[in-house]
Design a protein around this motif. Structure first.
Motif, PDB file in Angstrom:
ATOM      1  N   HIS A  14       8.444   8.808   7.163  1.00  0.00           N
ATOM      2  CA  HIS A  14       9.567   9.464   6.506  1.00  0.00           C
ATOM      3  C   HIS A  14      10.771   8.525   6.404  1.00  0.00           C
ATOM      4  CE1 HIS A  14       8.395  13.465   5.609  1.00  0.00           C
ATOM      5  NE2 HIS A  14       9.644  13.875   5.489  1.00  0.00           N
ATOM      6  N   TYR A  15      11.680   8.848   5.529  1.00  0.00           N
ATOM      7  CA  TYR A  15      12.945   8.114   5.415  1.00  0.00           C
ATOM      8  C   TYR A  15      12.765   6.692   4.916  1.00  0.00           C
ATOM      9  CZ  TYR A  15      14.235  11.966   8.401  1.00  0.00           C
ATOM     10  OH  TYR A  15      14.406  13.201   8.924  1.00  0.00           O
ATOM     11  N   ALA A  16      11.670   6.449   4.174  1.00  0.00           N
ATOM     12  CA  ALA A  16      11.405   5.082   3.758  1.00  0.00           C
ATOM     13  C   ALA A  16      12.249   4.671   2.564  1.00  0.00           C
ATOM     14  CB  ALA A  16       9.928   4.948   3.409  1.00  0.00           C
ATOM     15  N   PRO A  17      12.979   3.558   2.665  1.00  0.00           N
ATOM     16  CA  PRO A  17      13.569   2.962   1.463  1.00  0.00           C
ATOM     17  C   PRO A  17      12.471   2.228   0.700  1.00  0.00           C
ATOM     18  CG  PRO A  17      14.091   1.632   3.382  1.00  0.00           C
ATOM     19  CD  PRO A  17      13.247   2.794   3.871  1.00  0.00           C
ATOM     20  N   GLY A  18      12.750   1.709  -0.485  1.00  0.00           N
ATOM     21  CA  GLY A  18      11.752   0.940  -1.224  1.00  0.00           C
ATOM     22  C   GLY A  18      11.416  -0.368  -0.529  1.00  0.00           C
ATOM     23  N   ALA A  19      12.427  -1.003   0.067  1.00  0.00           N
ATOM     24  CA  ALA A  19      12.231  -2.288   0.729  1.00  0.00           C
ATOM     25  C   ALA A  19      11.544  -2.102   2.079  1.00  0.00           C
ATOM     26  CB  ALA A  19      13.593  -2.961   0.946  1.00  0.00           C
ATOM     27  N   ALA A  20      10.920  -3.157   2.575  1.00  0.00           N
ATOM     28  CA  ALA A  20      10.403  -3.153   3.946  1.00  0.00           C
ATOM     29  C   ALA A  20      11.591  -3.168   4.906  1.00  0.00           C
ATOM     30  CB  ALA A  20       9.526  -4.379   4.169  1.00  0.00           C
ATOM     31  N   VAL A  21      11.363  -2.723   6.135  1.00  0.00           N
ATOM     32  CA  VAL A  21      12.454  -2.629   7.110  1.00  0.00           C
ATOM     33  C   VAL A  21      12.087  -3.414   8.360  1.00  0.00           C
ATOM     34  CG1 VAL A  21      13.654  -1.039   8.648  1.00  0.00           C
ATOM     35  CG2 VAL A  21      13.303  -0.407   6.253  1.00  0.00           C
ATOM     36  N   ARG A  22      13.025  -4.239   8.827  1.00  0.00           N
ATOM     37  CA  ARG A  22      12.820  -5.022  10.040  1.00  0.00           C
ATOM     38  C   ARG A  22      13.927  -4.647  11.019  1.00  0.00           C
ATOM     39  NH1 ARG A  22      13.915 -10.337  11.846  1.00  0.00           N
ATOM     40  NH2 ARG A  22      15.337 -10.824  10.140  1.00  0.00           N
ATOM     41  N   LYS A  27      20.502   3.018   0.974  1.00  0.00           N
ATOM     42  CA  LYS A  27      20.341   3.045  -0.483  1.00  0.00           C
ATOM     43  C   LYS A  27      20.994   1.819  -1.117  1.00  0.00           C
ATOM     44  CE  LYS A  27      20.136   8.066  -0.875  1.00  0.00           C
ATOM     45  NZ  LYS A  27      18.956   8.335  -1.711  1.00  0.00           N
ATOM     46  N   LYS A  28      22.175   1.451  -0.618  1.00  0.00           N
ATOM     47  CA  LYS A  28      22.865   0.268  -1.171  1.00  0.00           C
ATOM     48  C   LYS A  28      22.042  -1.000  -0.921  1.00  0.00           C
ATOM     49  CE  LYS A  28      27.653   1.664  -1.493  1.00  0.00           C
ATOM     50  NZ  LYS A  28      28.338   2.598  -0.567  1.00  0.00           N
ATOM     51  N   ALA A  29      21.489  -1.114   0.281  1.00  0.00           N
ATOM     52  CA  ALA A  29      20.686  -2.295   0.607  1.00  0.00           C
ATOM     53  C   ALA A  29      19.449  -2.349  -0.280  1.00  0.00           C
ATOM     54  CB  ALA A  29      20.294  -2.265   2.091  1.00  0.00           C
ATOM     55  N   ASP A  30      18.841  -1.182  -0.496  1.00  0.00           N
ATOM     56  CA  ASP A  30      17.673  -1.080  -1.365  1.00  0.00           C
ATOM     57  C   ASP A  30      18.036  -1.537  -2.781  1.00  0.00           C
ATOM     58  OD1 ASP A  30      15.074  -0.468  -0.963  1.00  0.00           O
ATOM     59  OD2 ASP A  30      15.278   1.697  -1.241  1.00  0.00           O
ATOM     60  N   ALA A  31      19.196  -1.097  -3.250  1.00  0.00           N
ATOM     61  CA  ALA A  31      19.622  -1.396  -4.615  1.00  0.00           C
ATOM     62  C   ALA A  31      19.947  -2.880  -4.807  1.00  0.00           C
ATOM     63  CB  ALA A  31      20.839  -0.545  -4.988  1.00  0.00           C
ATOM     64  N   SER A  32      20.135  -3.615  -3.711  1.00  0.00           N
ATOM     65  CA  SER A  32      20.412  -5.052  -3.834  1.00  0.00           C
ATOM     66  C   SER A  32      19.192  -5.807  -4.330  1.00  0.00           C
ATOM     67  CB  SER A  32      20.851  -5.628  -2.477  1.00  0.00           C
ATOM     68  OG  SER A  32      19.717  -5.776  -1.626  1.00  0.00           O
ATOM     69  N   GLY A  33      18.019  -5.155  -4.273  1.00  0.00           N
ATOM     70  CA  GLY A  33      16.801  -5.797  -4.754  1.00  0.00           C
ATOM     71  C   GLY A  33      16.088  -6.621  -3.693  1.00  0.00           C
ATOM     72  N   ALA A  34      16.657  -6.711  -2.491  1.00  0.00           N
ATOM     73  CA  ALA A  34      16.012  -7.478  -1.420  1.00  0.00           C
ATOM     74  C   ALA A  34      14.662  -6.849  -1.078  1.00  0.00           C
ATOM     75  CB  ALA A  34      16.904  -7.501  -0.179  1.00  0.00           C
ATOM     76  N   ALA A  35      13.673  -7.688  -0.727  1.00  0.00           N
ATOM     77  CA  ALA A  35      12.342  -7.168  -0.392  1.00  0.00           C
ATOM     78  C   ALA A  35      12.340  -6.582   1.019  1.00  0.00           C
ATOM     79  CB  ALA A  35      11.292  -8.274  -0.498  1.00  0.00           C
ATOM     80  N   THR A  36      13.267  -7.042   1.857  1.00  0.00           N
ATOM     81  CA  THR A  36      13.334  -6.562   3.241  1.00  0.00           C
ATOM     82  C   THR A  36      14.769  -6.247   3.626  1.00  0.00           C
ATOM     83  OG1 THR A  36      11.450  -7.957   3.845  1.00  0.00           O
ATOM     84  CG2 THR A  36      12.800  -7.131   5.660  1.00  0.00           C
TER      85      THR A  36
END
Ligand code: TXA
Ligand code: MG
Length: 324
Positions: free
Chosen positions: A230-238, A288-297
């Motif tokens: 749950h709560y997954a953004p599009g990017a991977a998370v570290r 959401k903002k971090a996701d929108a930056s286009g970064a893969a992670t």
């Protein structure tokens, strides 16, 4: 796109329109102090199935019923003494209680997913006025597509569900920014099913009971919505990053720079001054903002685990879990 009514400038029109749409069996996005909810009449199966449809949510997942006062709660559930004390102390507020549903309750089994208990809470803020006027409990999960980050503003809801929704009530950014804390009292024991916007330590202080915590995130699906992914953004998370790698988005806490920041896609600090309360309020928006930056992670710096940090870390662990 959905119509957005600002509850601060047009409260009466907001309530009237919301009640009209709800009476038609249509969901309405409503502001609560935790996150924005996708609300529908909890007593009408058609209305509830529209919530599941809009969210694309698996049916086995029960919804929280929102009430405007204790009398409305008591028409649907029975309180044990500990749960009653919790309700009296923390409602309206970010606390959901799991309680046995009464025989006479008109909340439909589609909202409880067939369980003999109901998740119930009295939200703070404008949504409570809507419920009072509507006169029946509203079933409401967070107003996002299933598996996505919960919305803490009307704009988040519009971006995700706007094409399918008729109406969004806008009361500004959610004050707490994390979903409610879910507890269940069983045989005098107090179990934490989901850490959330009410600090578990406050519950322990009031009741004098030690709260029992779930296993590691996702290990036991006690609150059935607590799927690990749950709560997954599009990017991977570290998580627990002590440096940033080139091109990653960074979300940190406490105002301290991390090595490698100069090459990050974006750098956000949940609370430069080190307030967990402020961090909770910013968490989903910053994801959401971090996701929108286009970064893969998205790399997250360390976050303290005490107080509201427990709920924040819980959400991050879910965001980082392998995707199903
Ligand atoms: O802050 C919140 O709680 C927000 C706002 C809109 O009120 N709502 C929210 O709902 O987070 P949702 O559907 O995303 O999460 C509801 C959680 C799920 O994990 C679900 O499994 C659990 O509550 N739940 C609901 N009824 C339950 C029950 N009878 N027994 C155990 N868990 C239950
Ligand atoms: Mg949710």
């Amino acid at each position: 796109m959905a119509e957005i009514i600002d509850t601060r400038t047009e409260p009466e029109r907001a309530i009237e329109k919301a009640c009209a749409v709800l009476s038609d069996g249509e969901p309405v996005a409503i502001p609560t102090e935790t996150v924005y909810g996708l609300a529908a009449d909890a007593t009408t199966p058609d209305a509830i199935s529209r919530i599941y449809e809009m969210k694309g949510r698996p049916r086995f997942n029960p919804l929280i019923c929102h009430v405007c006062d204790l009398a409305m709660a008591e028409a649907h559930v029975t309180f044990d003494p500990v749960s009653r004390r919790l309700a009296e102390a923390f409602w309206p507020g970010p606390l959901t209680l799991i309680l046995p549903q009464r025989r006479e309750s008109t909340v439909h089994t589609l909202a409880s997913a067939g369980l003999d208990t109901l998740g119930i809470r009295m939200p703070d803020g404008f949504s409570r006025r809507v419920i009072a006027r509507f006169g029946r409990p509203l079933a409401a999960p967070s107003a996002n597509t299933s598996g996505k980050i919960s919305p803490t503003s009307a704009a988040h809801v519009q971006a995700d569900l706007g094409s399918r929704l008729k109406l969004i009530l806008d009361a500004g950014p959610a004050a707490i920014g994390l979903e409610s804390t879910i507890v269940k009292v069983e045989n005098g024991r107090l179990r934490l099913l989901r850490p959330g916007g009410l600090d578990a330590a406050e519950i322990e202080a009031l009741t004098g009971l030690a709260i029992e915590r779930p296993e590691a995130a996702g290990a036991v699906i006690e609150a059935p919505g607590m799927l690990a992914s749950h709560y997954a953004p599009g990017a991977a998370v570290r998580l627990d990053a002590d440096e940033v790698r080139k091109g990653e988005a960074l979300i940190r806490f406490g105002g301290e720079a991390l090595p490698g920041e100069a090459d990050a896609a974006i750098v956000l600090d949940l609370s430069p001054g080190g307030s967990l309360r402020e961090a909770a309020a910013n968490l989903f928006d910053y994801m959401k903002k971090a996701d929108a930056s286009g970064a893969a992670t998205i790399a997250f710096g360390p976050i303290p685990s005490e107080g509201l940090g427990e709920a924040i870390i819980d959400r991050l662990q879910r965001a980082a879990a392998p995707r199903g």
